[in-house]
Design an enzyme around this catalytic site. Structure first.
Site, PDB file in Angstrom:
ATOM      1  N   GLY A  46      29.440  28.016  43.484  1.00 23.62           N
ATOM      2  CA  GLY A  46      30.521  29.465  42.422  1.00 23.62           C
ATOM      3  C   GLY A  46      30.248  30.130  43.897  1.00 23.62           C
ATOM      4  O   GLY A  46      29.025  30.521  44.627  1.00 23.62           O
ATOM      5  N   GLN A  51      31.761  38.679  47.665  1.00 25.83           N
ATOM      6  CA  GLN A  51      30.084  38.274  48.308  1.00 25.83           C
ATOM      7  C   GLN A  51      30.833  37.618  50.384  1.00 25.83           C
ATOM      8  O   GLN A  51      30.174  37.507  51.367  1.00 25.83           O
ATOM      9  CB  GLN A  51      29.666  36.454  48.231  1.00 25.83           C
ATOM     10  CG  GLN A  51      28.951  36.865  46.659  1.00 25.83           C
ATOM     11  CD  GLN A  51      28.569  35.775  46.171  1.00 25.83           C
ATOM     12  OE1 GLN A  51      29.220  34.964  45.120  1.00 25.83           O
ATOM     13  NE2 GLN A  51      27.950  34.972  46.310  1.00 25.83           N
ATOM     14  N   CYS A  96      22.242  31.594  43.980  1.00 25.76           N
ATOM     15  CA  CYS A  96      23.247  32.304  44.008  1.00 25.76           C
ATOM     16  C   CYS A  96      23.267  32.231  46.039  1.00 25.76           C
ATOM     17  O   CYS A  96      22.216  32.360  46.380  1.00 25.76           O
ATOM     18  CB  CYS A  96      23.250  33.449  44.199  1.00 25.76           C
ATOM     19  SG  CYS A  96      24.361  35.075  44.452  1.00 25.76           S
ATOM     20  N   LEU A  97      24.495  32.333  46.396  1.00 29.77           N
ATOM     21  CA  LEU A  97      25.034  31.956  48.027  1.00 29.77           C
ATOM     22  C   LEU A  97      23.916  33.197  47.839  1.00 29.77           C
ATOM     23  O   LEU A  97      23.806  33.071  49.472  1.00 29.77           O
ATOM     24  CB  LEU A  97      26.191  31.427  47.586  1.00 29.77           C
ATOM     25  CG  LEU A  97      26.677  29.964  47.737  1.00 29.77           C
ATOM     26  CD1 LEU A  97      27.991  30.321  47.595  1.00 29.77           C
ATOM     27  CD2 LEU A  97      26.063  28.753  48.126  1.00 29.77           C
ATOM     28  N   HIS A 138      28.110  34.089  35.547  1.00 23.30           N
ATOM     29  CA  HIS A 138      27.267  35.115  37.214  1.00 23.30           C
ATOM     30  C   HIS A 138      28.297  35.460  38.158  1.00 23.30           C
ATOM     31  O   HIS A 138      27.912  36.444  38.156  1.00 23.30           O
ATOM     32  CB  HIS A 138      26.774  33.554  37.534  1.00 23.30           C
ATOM     33  CG  HIS A 138      26.363  33.705  39.096  1.00 23.30           C
ATOM     34  ND1 HIS A 138      24.643  34.351  39.433  1.00 23.30           N
ATOM     35  CD2 HIS A 138      26.413  33.887  40.327  1.00 23.30           C
ATOM     36  CE1 HIS A 138      24.561  34.275  40.087  1.00 23.30           C
ATOM     37  NE2 HIS A 138      25.681  34.490  41.171  1.00 23.30           N
ATOM     38  N   GLU A 139      29.511  34.843  38.422  1.00 28.35           N
ATOM     39  CA  GLU A 139      30.484  35.154  39.032  1.00 28.35           C
ATOM     40  C   GLU A 139      31.145  36.397  38.603  1.00 28.35           C
ATOM     41  O   GLU A 139      31.264  36.915  39.180  1.00 28.35           O
ATOM     42  CB  GLU A 139      31.619  33.799  39.862  1.00 28.35           C
ATOM     43  CG  GLU A 139      31.022  33.153  40.058  1.00 28.35           C
ATOM     44  CD  GLU A 139      30.598  33.244  41.118  1.00 28.35           C
ATOM     45  OE1 GLU A 139      30.862  34.894  41.766  1.00 28.35           O
ATOM     46  OE2 GLU A 139      29.362  32.064  41.317  1.00 28.35           O
ATOM     47  N   HIS A 142      29.265  39.713  39.748  1.00 19.12           N
ATOM     48  CA  HIS A 142      29.270  39.869  41.197  1.00 19.12           C
ATOM     49  C   HIS A 142      30.688  41.260  41.132  1.00 19.12           C
ATOM     50  O   HIS A 142      30.005  42.130  42.088  1.00 19.12           O
ATOM     51  CB  HIS A 142      29.595  38.872  42.192  1.00 19.12           C
ATOM     52  CG  HIS A 142      28.757  37.865  42.539  1.00 19.12           C
ATOM     53  ND1 HIS A 142      27.695  38.899  43.323  1.00 19.12           N
ATOM     54  CD2 HIS A 142      28.448  36.698  42.070  1.00 19.12           C
ATOM     55  CE1 HIS A 142      26.926  37.751  44.288  1.00 19.12           C
ATOM     56  NE2 HIS A 142      26.866  36.718  43.165  1.00 19.12           N
TER      57      HIS A 142
HETATM   58 ZN   LIG Z   1      26.512  34.781  43.104  1.00 14.39          ZN
END
Ligand SMILES: [Zn+2]
Length: 184
Positions: A46, A51, A96-97, A138-139, A142
């Site tokens: 995701g 991000q 997480c990226l 999670h997203e 963000h």
């Molecule tokens: Zn993340």
């Protein structure tokens, strides 16, 4: 177009509150497509627009988190709103990226009801559980500038912050080194 770069913690841009998407036009479709490509390039599950430095309320998910085939058409959520979550919470490891190489236990609701729009502005609603619910929550975090690290206790948080700073320093040293080589 060059692939978008995923911003890493502790970059302050990750703390921005994303703005609602108002125009469902070609540039939104382009952004959603670029997000999907950036997510795939680093094998993520995701990725939210903030991000990659574009604080708009949208994110993409790989369909495998929803039980679909990995690498299929990305699921796109524009202006998502978490309408309800169950009281039942589960703890599972999450990555997480923006925190490469980090997997930490995070407690989240087991199920979530989410309302959103697609890239054309059509509203939809879905109920998710398991990995899908976790990825959605999670997203959605963000978009409000909330990060993995905020879900940790003080000790785990300190350790993670240390690790990320070390990583950022190592990356900078590498880039400085490359810069020196190029300027020679
Ligand atoms: Zn993340």
């Amino acid at each position: 177009m060059a692939a978008m770069k995923v911003i890493r913690y502790p970059d302050p841009r990750l703390r921005e509150i994303s703005s609602p998407v108002k125009a469902f036009d070609d540039s939104l479709r382009q952004l959603a497509g670029d997000l999907g490509a950036a997510m795939r390039a680093v094998r993520g599950a995701g990725l939210s627009a903030v991000q990659v430095g574009r604080p708009a309320r949208l994110f993409v998910l790989d369909p495998w988190v929803a039980g679909g085939a990995a690498g299929g058409t990305c699921l796109v959520f524009v202006n998502p709103v978490v309408e309800a979550v169950t009281d039942v919470q589960l703890v599972d490891h999450e990555g997480c990226l923006s925190f490469p190489g980090v997997f930490v236990p995070v407690r989240r609701a087991a199920r979530a009801l989410v309302k959103a729009q697609d890239v054309s502005g059509r509203a939809f609603e879905l109920e998710a559980d398991g990995m899908f619910a976790r990825a959605l929550l999670h997203e959605a975090d963000h978009l409000d500038g909330r990060l993995l690290v905020d879900h940790l206790g003080p000790v785990a948080r300190k350790m993670l912050e240390k690790k990320m700073l070390k990583l950022a320093r190592a990356k900078k040293a590498l880039e400085d080194d490359e810069g020196r080589r190029k300027s020679r």
